[in-house]
Design a protein around this motif. Structure first.
Motif, PDB file in Angstrom:
ATOM      1  N   GLY A 304       1.026  -1.243   0.053  1.00 53.08           N
ATOM      2  CA  GLY A 304      -0.423  -0.365   0.050  1.00 53.08           C
ATOM      3  C   GLY A 304       1.040   1.326  -0.749  1.00 53.08           C
ATOM      4  N   GLY A 305       0.690   2.321  -0.808  1.00 48.72           N
ATOM      5  CA  GLY A 305       1.465   3.209  -0.881  1.00 48.72           C
ATOM      6  C   GLY A 305       1.058   3.883   0.074  1.00 48.72           C
ATOM      7  N   ALA A 306       0.236   4.477   0.543  1.00 48.24           N
ATOM      8  CA  ALA A 306       0.460   5.160   2.020  1.00 48.24           C
ATOM      9  C   ALA A 306       0.580   4.392   2.969  1.00 48.24           C
ATOM     10  N   ARG A 307       0.402   3.730   3.380  1.00 49.24           N
ATOM     11  CA  ARG A 307       1.662   3.259   4.250  1.00 49.24           C
ATOM     12  C   ARG A 307       3.027   3.674   4.250  1.00 49.24           C
ATOM     13  N   VAL A 308       3.484   3.445   2.810  1.00 54.34           N
ATOM     14  CA  VAL A 308       4.988   3.261   2.723  1.00 54.34           C
ATOM     15  C   VAL A 308       5.683   4.684   2.877  1.00 54.34           C
ATOM     16  N   THR A 309       4.492   5.569   1.838  1.00 55.93           N
ATOM     17  CA  THR A 309       5.130   7.358   1.769  1.00 55.93           C
ATOM     18  C   THR A 309       4.464   7.556   3.875  1.00 55.93           C
ATOM     19  N   PHE A 335      26.569  13.711  10.078  1.00 56.86           N
ATOM     20  CA  PHE A 335      26.301  14.802   9.171  1.00 56.86           C
ATOM     21  C   PHE A 335      25.965  14.139   7.689  1.00 56.86           C
ATOM     22  N   LEU A 336      26.491  13.325   6.690  1.00 52.59           N
ATOM     23  CA  LEU A 336      27.048  12.361   6.315  1.00 52.59           C
ATOM     24  C   LEU A 336      26.173  11.960   6.511  1.00 52.59           C
ATOM     25  N   SER A 337      26.268  10.692   7.543  1.00 56.35           N
ATOM     26  CA  SER A 337      24.596   9.640   7.708  1.00 56.35           C
ATOM     27  C   SER A 337      23.433  10.210   7.823  1.00 56.35           C
ATOM     28  N   SER A 338      23.233  11.012   8.120  1.00 54.93           N
ATOM     29  CA  SER A 338      22.044  11.998   8.542  1.00 54.93           C
ATOM     30  C   SER A 338      21.122  12.312   7.347  1.00 54.93           C
ATOM     31  N   PHE A 339      22.099  13.471   5.987  1.00 51.00           N
ATOM     32  CA  PHE A 339      22.344  13.487   5.188  1.00 51.00           C
ATOM     33  C   PHE A 339      21.487  12.213   4.025  1.00 51.00           C
ATOM     34  N   LEU A 340      22.801  11.661   4.464  1.00 50.64           N
ATOM     35  CA  LEU A 340      21.690  10.067   3.136  1.00 50.64           C
ATOM     36  C   LEU A 340      20.899   9.233   3.450  1.00 50.64           C
ATOM     37  N   PHE A 341      20.662   9.160   4.733  1.00 48.24           N
ATOM     38  CA  PHE A 341      19.090   8.340   5.156  1.00 48.24           C
ATOM     39  C   PHE A 341      18.036   9.129   4.563  1.00 48.24           C
ATOM     40  N   LEU A 342      18.464  11.005   5.034  1.00 45.46           N
ATOM     41  CA  LEU A 342      17.362  11.630   4.140  1.00 45.46           C
ATOM     42  C   LEU A 342      17.271  11.290   2.362  1.00 45.46           C
ATOM     43  N   PHE A 343      18.085  11.189   1.607  1.00 46.98           N
ATOM     44  CA  PHE A 343      17.613  10.533   0.754  1.00 46.98           C
ATOM     45  C   PHE A 343      17.050   9.401  -0.096  1.00 46.98           C
ATOM     46  N   ALA A 344      17.322   8.671   1.230  1.00 43.92           N
ATOM     47  CA  ALA A 344      16.779   7.191   1.106  1.00 43.92           C
ATOM     48  C   ALA A 344      16.097   6.992   1.041  1.00 43.92           C
ATOM     49  N   ALA A 345      15.125   7.504   2.260  1.00 42.60           N
ATOM     50  CA  ALA A 345      14.221   7.503   3.001  1.00 42.60           C
ATOM     51  C   ALA A 345      12.946   8.972   1.945  1.00 42.60           C
ATOM     52  N   ALA A 346      13.558   9.780   1.568  1.00 44.07           N
ATOM     53  CA  ALA A 346      13.021  10.598   0.104  1.00 44.07           C
ATOM     54  C   ALA A 346      12.412  10.249  -0.510  1.00 44.07           C
ATOM     55  N   GLY A 347      13.919   9.107  -1.625  1.00 43.09           N
ATOM     56  CA  GLY A 347      13.966   8.366  -2.923  1.00 43.09           C
ATOM     57  C   GLY A 347      12.239   7.531  -2.555  1.00 43.09           C
ATOM     58  N   ALA A 348      12.934   6.928  -1.515  1.00 45.04           N
ATOM     59  CA  ALA A 348      11.551   5.811  -1.683  1.00 45.04           C
ATOM     60  C   ALA A 348      10.662   5.858  -1.387  1.00 45.04           C
ATOM     61  N   GLY A 349      10.076   8.086  -0.673  1.00 44.10           N
ATOM     62  CA  GLY A 349       8.778   7.893  -1.171  1.00 44.10           C
ATOM     63  C   GLY A 349       8.157   8.873  -2.178  1.00 44.10           C
ATOM     64  N   ASN A 350       9.333   9.698  -3.069  1.00 41.02           N
ATOM     65  CA  ASN A 350       8.891   9.838  -4.668  1.00 41.02           C
ATOM     66  C   ASN A 350       8.310   8.669  -5.094  1.00 41.02           C
ATOM     67  N   GLY A 351       8.914   6.810  -4.975  1.00 38.53           N
ATOM     68  CA  GLY A 351       8.313   5.992  -5.861  1.00 38.53           C
ATOM     69  C   GLY A 351       6.841   5.510  -5.107  1.00 38.53           C
ATOM     70  N   SER A 352       6.607   6.094  -3.421  1.00 32.83           N
ATOM     71  CA  SER A 352       5.210   4.899  -3.003  1.00 32.83           C
ATOM     72  C   SER A 352       4.348   6.416  -3.527  1.00 32.83           C
ATOM     73  N   VAL A 424      -1.276  14.987   6.625  1.00 37.28           N
ATOM     74  CA  VAL A 424      -2.360  14.658   6.278  1.00 37.28           C
ATOM     75  C   VAL A 424      -1.762  13.695   5.054  1.00 37.28           C
ATOM     76  N   THR A 425      -1.044  12.536   4.880  1.00 34.27           N
ATOM     77  CA  THR A 425      -0.914  10.527   4.602  1.00 34.27           C
ATOM     78  C   THR A 425      -2.444  10.527   5.513  1.00 34.27           C
ATOM     79  N   TRP A 426      -1.524  10.319   6.705  1.00 31.38           N
ATOM     80  CA  TRP A 426      -3.590   9.445   7.562  1.00 31.38           C
ATOM     81  C   TRP A 426      -4.518   9.953   7.381  1.00 31.38           C
ATOM     82  N   TRP A 427      -5.084  11.411   7.030  1.00 30.15           N
ATOM     83  CA  TRP A 427      -6.068  11.842   7.280  1.00 30.15           C
ATOM     84  C   TRP A 427      -7.106  11.566   6.232  1.00 30.15           C
ATOM     85  N   CYS A 428      -6.027  11.178   4.912  1.00 32.72           N
ATOM     86  CA  CYS A 428      -7.003  10.821   4.228  1.00 32.72           C
ATOM     87  C   CYS A 428      -6.314   9.984   3.339  1.00 32.72           C
ATOM     88  N   TYR A 429      -5.671   8.884   3.432  1.00 30.96           N
ATOM     89  CA  TYR A 429      -5.347   7.933   3.181  1.00 30.96           C
ATOM     90  C   TYR A 429      -5.061   6.844   3.898  1.00 30.96           C
TER      91      TYR A 429
END
Length: 447
Positions: A304-309, A335-352, A424-429
């Motif tokens: 389910g896309g909303a769960r992943v998002t 700093f580097l690990s946090s930024f790379l973590f942000l990138f990974a989560a944002a990328g997966a969120g793009n797909g979902s 918003v994700t939780w409320w709507c979906y």
């Protein structure tokens, strides 16, 4: 007796008049092969579009201060403005597919990339006034439009059950252009700034020719502009556009700002030397975010896309907190690990989030044709609005540095934004009562 599927038209023909990927027999005998071929060359063209779109994020770092005496704020404008123009270009590019056809527009849009490349070459060779350089950098925004037209086009080729992976692969192939550019261009720039533009010219020409020879237009993708604009009346269009600011806007904004932020916050960060070229770790962020995008689409297809998002927004909030803590402690590792973590989560969120769009419209539209048309238009609209985040985030970081001397304020507000997106994700979906009220099938549509 079951009728045989029509024989496929050869690659490069004007249009395919019959296209029914939801039919298992057609998909197995014809559709899968044609769709995959179009996906491959769509990825090639979109990859170059992203590379050109974000080219200035690397060029700015390499500009000699003696010849280009720009302030930090002026440099962030050169990084951010192409993202804003790219966001604006996504709407006309989306509707261009349904007007001209995917094959035709992919070829045209690839050729348009020659404009910002010529602008970059002119800027670094003639060294005009700053406002001229800023205008020339802005033309790189045409590369951002390629994403919207590519995603809209590919959405018509694949059946609903495979769109998450297909759109994820298409987007990842484009997104990874940022990482490719940030890794290779610094090496090329060591031979001269002008080569940062020249190196892409033969590849752009190849993409235009390949699109012309090996891609197809689809008759089913053509629809009146008025019918496509009907999607602006749907609340889901604007909800998903807002959510996409949090995922793709973050990915794009961080991709553009990361090289400059890394240099400003941790000038001692490790670098690699290739001849006279200096390669930083900045390319790793967009690379990770690009690789996790199809993973997000794959997970959305199954859970389910909303769960992943929603999960991605939680992770992005934690990543933002990590960046703030790392700056406070001046910990480069955190700093580097946090930024790379942000990138990974944002990328997966793009797909979902992109997987959610066709699923939502498939569940709430009166028929499949309307669902395909409106979801394709929404993909473009959401892509355009989401890309505005790619302008806002670098500007917010610049304003934070100007006001406080650091980036912590900006990332604190980014964490707040992710919290709002989660709500918003939780409320709507994700609320069961809302799902039941909107459409009985919505909870089973991959949302």
């Amino acid at each position: 007796m079951t009728a045989l599927a029509p024989a496929p038209a050869p690659a490069g023909t004007a249009a395919l008049s019959h296209w029914d990927p939801e039919n298992p027999e057609f998909w197995a005998s014809t559709g899968r092969r044609v769709a995959r071929r179009n996906l491959i060359f769509s990825i090639f063209a979109e990859h170059l579009g992203f590379s050109v779109w974000t080219l200035w994020s690397v060029v700015v770092v390499a500009l000699p201060a003696a010849q280009f005496p720009y302030t930090v704020d002026q440099k962030f404008w050169l990084v951010a403005l192409p993202n804003l123009i790219g966001a604006l270009m996504r709407l006309p590019y989306t509707f261009a597919v349904t007007r001209f056809g995917g094959r035709t527009w992919t070829s045209i849009s690839a050729m348009l990339l020659l404009i910002p490349l010529a602008g970059l070459i002119f800027a670094v060779t003639t060294k005009p006034a700053y406002w001229v350089v800023l205008l020339l950098a802005a033309t790189a925004g045409v590369g951002g439009g390629n994403f919207a037209s590519s995603m809209t086009n590919i959405s018509f080729f694949f059946p609903e059950r495979e769109k998450g992976v297909a759109l994820g692969l298409n987007a990842a192939g484009g997104n990874i252009g940022i990482s490719t550019m940030q890794l290779i261009v610094p090496i090329v720039l060591s031979a001269g700034l002008v080569y940062g533009g020249l190196m892409w010219v033969p590849l752009v020409l190849a993409a235009a020719i390949c699109a012309r020879l090996f891609m197809n237009n689809l008759d089913v993708a053509r629809s009146p502009l008025k019918a496509q604009f009907a999607t602006v009346k749907r609340a889901h269009t604007w909800i998903m556009s807002f959510l996409y600011i949090g995922t793709f806007g973050s990915f794009l904004g961080y991709s553009a700002a990361f090289p400059l932020v890394l240099k400003l916050q941790f000038p001692e960060a490790p670098v690699a030397h290739v001849g006279t070229a200096t390669v930083t770790l900045a390319f790793a962020g967009p690379l990770i975010g690009s690789l996790t995008r199809p993973l997000g689409g794959w997970l959305a297809d199954r859970t389910g896309g909303a769960r992943v998002t929603a999960a991605c927004y939680i992770l992005m909030g934690l990543g933002s907190y990590g960046v703030v803590a790392s700056v406070s402690a001046h910990s480069m590792g955190l700093f580097l690990s946090s930024f790379l973590f942000l990138f990974a989560a944002a990328g997966a969120g793009n797909g979902s989030t992109y997987r959610m769009i066709p699923a939502i419209f498939a569940a709430t539209s009166p028929d499949l044709a309307t669902a395909k048309r409106e979801s394709a238009a929404t993909l473009g609209i959401a892509g355009a609005i989401g890309a505005v985040g790619g302008f806002y985030l670098p500007r917010a970081i610049s304003d934070s540095i100007k006001a406080t001397g650091g980036i912590s304020t900006a990332f604190t507000w980014f964490a707040v934004m992710y919290g709002v997106c989660l709500a918003v994700t939780w409320w709507c979906y994700l609320r069961k009562r809302v799902l039941a009220a909107q459409a009985p099938s919505l909870a089973h549509a991959g949302i």
